[in-house]
Design an enzyme around this catalytic site. Sequence first.
Site, PDB file in Angstrom:
ATOM      1  N   GLY A  51       1.003   3.132  -5.464  1.00  0.00           N
ATOM      2  CA  GLY A  51      -0.171   3.956  -5.687  1.00  0.00           C
ATOM      3  C   GLY A  51      -1.066   3.558  -6.853  1.00  0.00           C
ATOM      4  O   GLY A  51      -1.696   4.426  -7.459  1.00  0.00           O
ATOM      5  N   ASN A  92      -3.830   1.946  -6.469  1.00  0.00           N
ATOM      6  CA  ASN A  92      -5.184   2.263  -5.982  1.00  0.00           C
ATOM      7  C   ASN A  92      -5.451   3.764  -6.051  1.00  0.00           C
ATOM      8  O   ASN A  92      -6.546   4.187  -6.408  1.00  0.00           O
ATOM      9  CB  ASN A  92      -5.380   1.739  -4.558  1.00  0.00           C
ATOM     10  CG  ASN A  92      -5.770   0.277  -4.538  1.00  0.00           C
ATOM     11  OD1 ASN A  92      -6.861  -0.096  -4.959  1.00  0.00           O
ATOM     12  ND2 ASN A  92      -4.858  -0.570  -4.087  1.00  0.00           N
ATOM     13  N   HIS A 151      -8.160  -3.359   2.015  1.00  0.00           N
ATOM     14  CA  HIS A 151      -7.335  -4.470   2.490  1.00  0.00           C
ATOM     15  C   HIS A 151      -7.452  -5.604   1.475  1.00  0.00           C
ATOM     16  O   HIS A 151      -8.566  -5.934   1.050  1.00  0.00           O
ATOM     17  CB  HIS A 151      -7.828  -4.931   3.870  1.00  0.00           C
ATOM     18  CG  HIS A 151      -6.992  -6.012   4.457  1.00  0.00           C
ATOM     19  ND1 HIS A 151      -5.775  -5.762   5.047  1.00  0.00           N
ATOM     20  CD2 HIS A 151      -7.165  -7.358   4.504  1.00  0.00           C
ATOM     21  CE1 HIS A 151      -5.251  -6.912   5.454  1.00  0.00           C
ATOM     22  NE2 HIS A 151      -6.072  -7.896   5.133  1.00  0.00           N
ATOM     23  N   ASP A 201      -7.601  -3.063  10.610  1.00  0.00           N
ATOM     24  CA  ASP A 201      -8.513  -3.841   9.753  1.00  0.00           C
ATOM     25  C   ASP A 201      -9.800  -4.227  10.483  1.00  0.00           C
ATOM     26  O   ASP A 201     -10.292  -5.348  10.353  1.00  0.00           O
ATOM     27  CB  ASP A 201      -7.811  -5.125   9.259  1.00  0.00           C
ATOM     28  CG  ASP A 201      -6.543  -4.816   8.500  1.00  0.00           C
ATOM     29  OD1 ASP A 201      -6.467  -3.729   7.893  1.00  0.00           O
ATOM     30  OD2 ASP A 201      -5.633  -5.646   8.512  1.00  0.00           O
TER      31      ASP A 201
HETATM   32  C1  GRF Z   1      -2.812  -2.968  -2.093  1.00  0.00           C
HETATM   33  O1  GRF Z   1      -2.814  -4.359  -2.207  1.00  0.00           O
HETATM   34  C2  GRF Z   1      -3.666  -2.561  -0.921  1.00  0.00           C
HETATM   35  O2  GRF Z   1      -4.755  -3.394  -0.714  1.00  0.00           O
HETATM   36  C3  GRF Z   1      -2.720  -2.701   0.224  1.00  0.00           C
HETATM   37  O3  GRF Z   1      -1.466  -2.294  -0.294  1.00  0.00           O
HETATM   38  C4  GRF Z   1      -1.444  -2.445  -1.702  1.00  0.00           C
HETATM   39  C5  GRF Z   1      -1.136  -1.097  -2.257  1.00  0.00           C
HETATM   40  O4  GRF Z   1      -0.976  -1.081  -3.623  1.00  0.00           O
HETATM   41  N1  GRF Z   1      -3.217  -2.033   1.375  1.00  0.00           N
HETATM   42  P1  GRF Z   1      -0.888   0.307  -4.386  1.00  0.00           P
HETATM   43  O5  GRF Z   1       0.179   1.150  -3.713  1.00  0.00           O
HETATM   44  O6  GRF Z   1      -2.236   0.944  -4.354  1.00  0.00           O
HETATM   45  O7  GRF Z   1      -0.472  -0.075  -5.782  1.00  0.00           O
END
Ligand code: GRF
Length: 199
Positions: free
Chosen positions: A12, A14, A111, A152
Amino acid sequence: MINLGVLVSGGGTNLQSIINACETGILKDKARVAIVISNKSDAYALERAKKHGIDALFVDRKTCADGVAFNERLIAALKERKVDLVCLAGYLLKLEPNFVKAFHRRILNIHPALLPKFGGKGMYGHHVHSAVVAAGEQESGATVHWVDEEYDHGAAIIQGKVPVLAGDTCETLARRVLEVEHRIYPEAILKVITAGFRE
Ligand code: GRF
């Protein structure tokens, strides 16, 4: 104020960048994270949500009759919190058509590559970065895009690029791309809100 619902399966980071943007960054007074839902009980993303006083829900796929029923559970939880925009952030299950229909033009994904390159089934996490390195690409990056029924596939909203450097491994490239992800996801959300959810 727009209500965001964030779907996660893992660490998490992001999600964290979205929460930070809502609290003190470019999404302040524009959006809030109303709920975080994980299909994994031990996803650290759930802890991140709780630390910020955000509803954190684990939905167990195994307790649902099938994928459609599981997605119905997600839809119900999101609608209950009046979610306007769903953000997939490291969410590893495919959305069923009932979900895509329920939140038509209201779902974003990030992505870790420059779509349409290195996307599609099986292209997630380290698989993406390994493929980019193996292909000898000069650049990579991340894409925030609309979600439709195909993996995607929906139109891109924002892309951020990074160079692929000599000697890069899957890990070093992933780290460089992740920094871009954390910048462009809040930017893409702002862009979508500003455009009134139009593509
Ligand atoms: C990120 O690289 C995102 O692009 C992909 O999975 C990863 C998730 O990372 N879909 P996080 O859980 O947000 O750290």
